[in-house]
Design a protein around this motif. Structure first.
Motif, PDB file in Angstrom:
ATOM      1  N   GLN A 124      20.115 -70.014  -4.770  1.00 40.37           N
ATOM      2  CA  GLN A 124      18.576 -69.639  -4.597  1.00 40.37           C
ATOM      3  C   GLN A 124      17.884 -70.679  -3.952  1.00 40.37           C
ATOM      4  OE1 GLN A 124      15.401 -68.987  -4.563  1.00 40.37           O
ATOM      5  NE2 GLN A 124      16.072 -67.098  -5.342  1.00 40.37           N
ATOM      6  N   ILE A 125      17.302 -70.514  -2.779  1.00 39.92           N
ATOM      7  CA  ILE A 125      16.734 -71.644  -2.064  1.00 39.92           C
ATOM      8  C   ILE A 125      15.629 -72.223  -2.811  1.00 39.92           C
ATOM      9  CG2 ILE A 125      15.026 -70.074  -0.652  1.00 39.92           C
ATOM     10  CD1 ILE A 125      16.263 -71.989   1.812  1.00 39.92           C
ATOM     11  N   ALA A 126      14.803 -71.539  -3.427  1.00 41.88           N
ATOM     12  CA  ALA A 126      13.676 -72.084  -4.233  1.00 41.88           C
ATOM     13  C   ALA A 126      14.110 -73.365  -5.059  1.00 41.88           C
ATOM     14  CB  ALA A 126      12.844 -71.251  -5.227  1.00 41.88           C
ATOM     15  N   TYR A 127      15.245 -73.304  -5.794  1.00 38.72           N
ATOM     16  CA  TYR A 127      15.536 -74.587  -6.717  1.00 38.72           C
ATOM     17  C   TYR A 127      15.940 -75.650  -5.672  1.00 38.72           C
ATOM     18  CZ  TYR A 127      15.526 -71.485 -10.478  1.00 38.72           C
ATOM     19  OH  TYR A 127      15.271 -70.516 -11.539  1.00 38.72           O
ATOM     20  N   ALA A 171      14.409 -76.218  -2.442  1.00 40.40           N
ATOM     21  CA  ALA A 171      13.107 -76.462  -1.813  1.00 40.40           C
ATOM     22  C   ALA A 171      12.038 -77.226  -2.668  1.00 40.40           C
ATOM     23  CB  ALA A 171      12.655 -75.211  -1.349  1.00 40.40           C
ATOM     24  N   ASP A 178      19.999 -66.533  -1.105  1.00 34.60           N
ATOM     25  CA  ASP A 178      18.800 -65.629  -1.858  1.00 34.60           C
ATOM     26  C   ASP A 178      17.602 -66.331  -1.479  1.00 34.60           C
ATOM     27  OD1 ASP A 178      17.645 -63.778  -3.504  1.00 34.60           O
ATOM     28  OD2 ASP A 178      18.442 -64.474  -5.177  1.00 34.60           O
ATOM     29  N   ALA A 179      16.792 -65.722  -0.438  1.00 40.84           N
ATOM     30  CA  ALA A 179      15.519 -66.313   0.048  1.00 40.84           C
ATOM     31  C   ALA A 179      14.292 -65.324  -0.007  1.00 40.84           C
ATOM     32  CB  ALA A 179      15.796 -66.990   1.324  1.00 40.84           C
ATOM     33  N   LYS A 180      14.721 -64.059   0.043  1.00 40.29           N
ATOM     34  CA  LYS A 180      13.748 -63.031  -0.209  1.00 40.29           C
ATOM     35  C   LYS A 180      12.665 -63.242   0.813  1.00 40.29           C
ATOM     36  CE  LYS A 180      14.763 -62.066  -4.950  1.00 40.29           C
ATOM     37  NZ  LYS A 180      15.602 -62.898  -5.286  1.00 40.29           N
ATOM     38  N   ARG A 181      13.063 -63.575   2.181  1.00 38.24           N
ATOM     39  CA  ARG A 181      12.194 -63.619   3.220  1.00 38.24           C
ATOM     40  C   ARG A 181      11.665 -62.345   3.737  1.00 38.24           C
ATOM     41  NH1 ARG A 181      12.360 -68.585   1.450  1.00 38.24           N
ATOM     42  NH2 ARG A 181      13.259 -70.190   2.631  1.00 38.24           N
ATOM     43  N   TYR A 204      13.032 -67.307  10.408  1.00 33.25           N
ATOM     44  CA  TYR A 204      13.876 -67.324   9.154  1.00 33.25           C
ATOM     45  C   TYR A 204      15.536 -66.837   9.483  1.00 33.25           C
ATOM     46  CZ  TYR A 204       9.713 -67.417   6.273  1.00 33.25           C
ATOM     47  OH  TYR A 204       8.577 -67.946   5.662  1.00 33.25           O
ATOM     48  N   GLU A 257      16.859 -70.224  10.458  1.00 33.82           N
ATOM     49  CA  GLU A 257      17.003 -70.832   8.996  1.00 33.82           C
ATOM     50  C   GLU A 257      18.319 -70.449   8.351  1.00 33.82           C
ATOM     51  OE1 GLU A 257      14.384 -69.894   6.022  1.00 33.82           O
ATOM     52  OE2 GLU A 257      14.439 -71.941   4.949  1.00 33.82           O
ATOM     53  N   TYR A 310      21.609 -73.022   7.795  1.00 35.59           N
ATOM     54  CA  TYR A 310      22.549 -72.821   6.449  1.00 35.59           C
ATOM     55  C   TYR A 310      23.719 -72.258   6.452  1.00 35.59           C
ATOM     56  CZ  TYR A 310      18.423 -74.736   4.183  1.00 35.59           C
ATOM     57  OH  TYR A 310      17.285 -75.391   3.735  1.00 35.59           O
ATOM     58  N   ASN A 334      12.915 -59.299   1.890  1.00 34.75           N
ATOM     59  CA  ASN A 334      11.931 -58.202   1.252  1.00 34.75           C
ATOM     60  C   ASN A 334      11.654 -57.081   2.057  1.00 34.75           C
ATOM     61  OD1 ASN A 334       9.304 -57.221  -0.011  1.00 34.75           O
ATOM     62  ND2 ASN A 334       9.453 -58.822  -1.270  1.00 34.75           N
ATOM     63  N   LEU A 387      15.837 -55.950  -0.969  1.00 34.35           N
ATOM     64  CA  LEU A 387      15.205 -55.798  -2.438  1.00 34.35           C
ATOM     65  C   LEU A 387      14.905 -54.342  -2.390  1.00 34.35           C
ATOM     66  CD1 LEU A 387      12.713 -58.500  -2.917  1.00 34.35           C
ATOM     67  CD2 LEU A 387      15.061 -58.688  -3.297  1.00 34.35           C
TER      68      LEU A 387
END
Lengths: 274, 274
Positions: B65-68, B70, B97-100, B110, B113, B118, B126, B148
């Motif tokens: 999960q990319i948020a963790y 970033a 898991d980026a939910k772009r 994106y 990216e 990656y 999304n 999603l």
């Protein structure tokens, strides 16, 4: 100043002091940079910094789009850019265009990314996952959250235009954002300039809520129709974004002056219809 | 192998060779790391690497999960982690898991990216912005896009449960994803484990499309109900994700072995109902 005023306060102040509803979008694509900037290690920062310095007195906000930085491992340049704006142009709020959206525990991480790491004044967020996916951002009470409502792209209609019990989905999002979801007053909405009738409808549903309106310039939205449809009762209420038309107005060493000229003309075109 | 097989092929192979429908979610929160890892410059990488090496033979996919990453300026550690998985466990596909979700020109960034920087095998996206916001990712024909559909959080119902002409919004997304949006066969869907009846409905609408199912473990979803509702005609079709229950199973120096024990028990619990 920044610790005591909210995003909405700062935006209101910028609308007034700049006499501008223009948001300058920062979507840096190195393939389109002037030749003299190509290939430098900080070319993205240098390009955006020049645009920012040339347009700051004409803009009510800057909106860096994070994908353009992330695709090129340039997060450090995005941090440096926002730090530069905050230091040199502190009166212009920064919107991090990231369109995040996730469950609460992950949204907390995205909020740290946007508000602590990048120190953005506001972040764009996707509403598809509902209220608890938005709530964590509101813990930063001096920042703003700008929810996608009606987007400017052709596929925006695929879901946003569906009828949900007598209104369209984007209207429901607008009502939720103007109502129970906005218990802290930190919300704003994205409504694309390609659909003036829908901007007018969102304005009707949201009172004087700030609307971020992408889609003029390269995407073809009409300035007069956008302003007339979206202006608030005070003749402001809009962050009308232009990215490519400003950023790539010139291709030579004077690209920043070319960008300024387009920004000035755009600001004035907008003001003609307020 | 990677250049000639698609994400769906690789997932199918992993389901078979691992005899597993378990997706191990990598949501690294340094506050929860074992004491001996705290504070190291590459603690996030080291923690995730230990989990990956201890569970790779039990997992059909890994999902960072990319948020963790970033939130902690750890993009370099995410790159290193995915490179490690690809080198040491090449048979386990990686889902970023980026939910772009953004307009086409930004979605292209994106996609760069996720797929070039990656080197992920698939990315979560999304659907709120519609078909043209998904299309750019499909240009990488060997990769997957996981949209999603019905999310596992409480607010998931706010929009996804709205009636849109006789079906709920998430059902419309499922039908679009199984139909005209899937002209290249690269799509999969996210459906939360907290709602087995809705998993069953999505399965009904999508044939044997792969479903990524978060929400068992810490989020409380029921394994038996999830598997029975979501399994495909071949008794697979699912990436059942568990993150926190595996990652933080132990707090000592043997945390990776504790994680393995939970992963093994979870895989076997899932297999009991296939």
């Amino acid at each position: 100043m920044h610790t005591t005023s909210t995003f909405i306060d700062r935006l209101n102040a910028a609308w007034t002091t700049r006499n501008s509803l223009l948001c300058v979008g920062l979507d840096p694509d190195p393939a389109k940079f002037p030749a003299h900037l190509s290939g430098g290690p900080d070319a993205i920062f240098e390009f955006c910094k020049a645009i920012v310095d040339a347009t700051a007195d004409l803009a009510c906000a800057f909106k860096p789009q994070i994908a353009y930085f992330a695709a090129r491992r340039a997060e450090d340049q995005l941090e440096a850019l926002i730090a530069h704006i905050r230091e040199r142009h502190p009166e212009v709020p920064v919107i991090l265009d990231a369109k995040r959206g996730d469950i609460g525990s992950t949204a907390e991480q995205y909020a740290v990314e946007a508000f602590e790491r990048y120190r953005a004044d506001a972040v764009t967020v996707n509403p598809y996952m509902g209220r608890d996916s938005i709530e964590p951002y509101l813990a930063w009470s001096d920042r703003g959250v700008i929810l996608l409502c009606r987007t400017s792209n052709p596929g925006g209609s695929d879901l946003q235009f569906l009828d949900v019990g007598g209104e369209r989905l984007f209207e429901r999002v607008a009502r939720l954002a103007a109502g129970e979801w906005n218990h802290t007053g930190q919300l704003a909405l994205v409504v694309g300039a390609t659909f003036p009738a829908e901007i007018a409808r969102v304005r009707e549903l949201t009172g004087d809520m700030p609307l971020l309106v992408p889609g003029i310039g390269a995407q073809g939205g009409d300035v007069e129709a956008t302003v007339k449809a979206g202006r608030s009762s005070a003749g402001s209420g809009l962050m009308i974004n232009s990215s490519r038309a400003i950023l790539y107005a010139g291709k030579g060493e004077d690209f920043a002056q070319a960008a300024r000229a387009v920004a000035l003309a755009t600001r004035d075109a907008i003001n003609r219809y307020r």
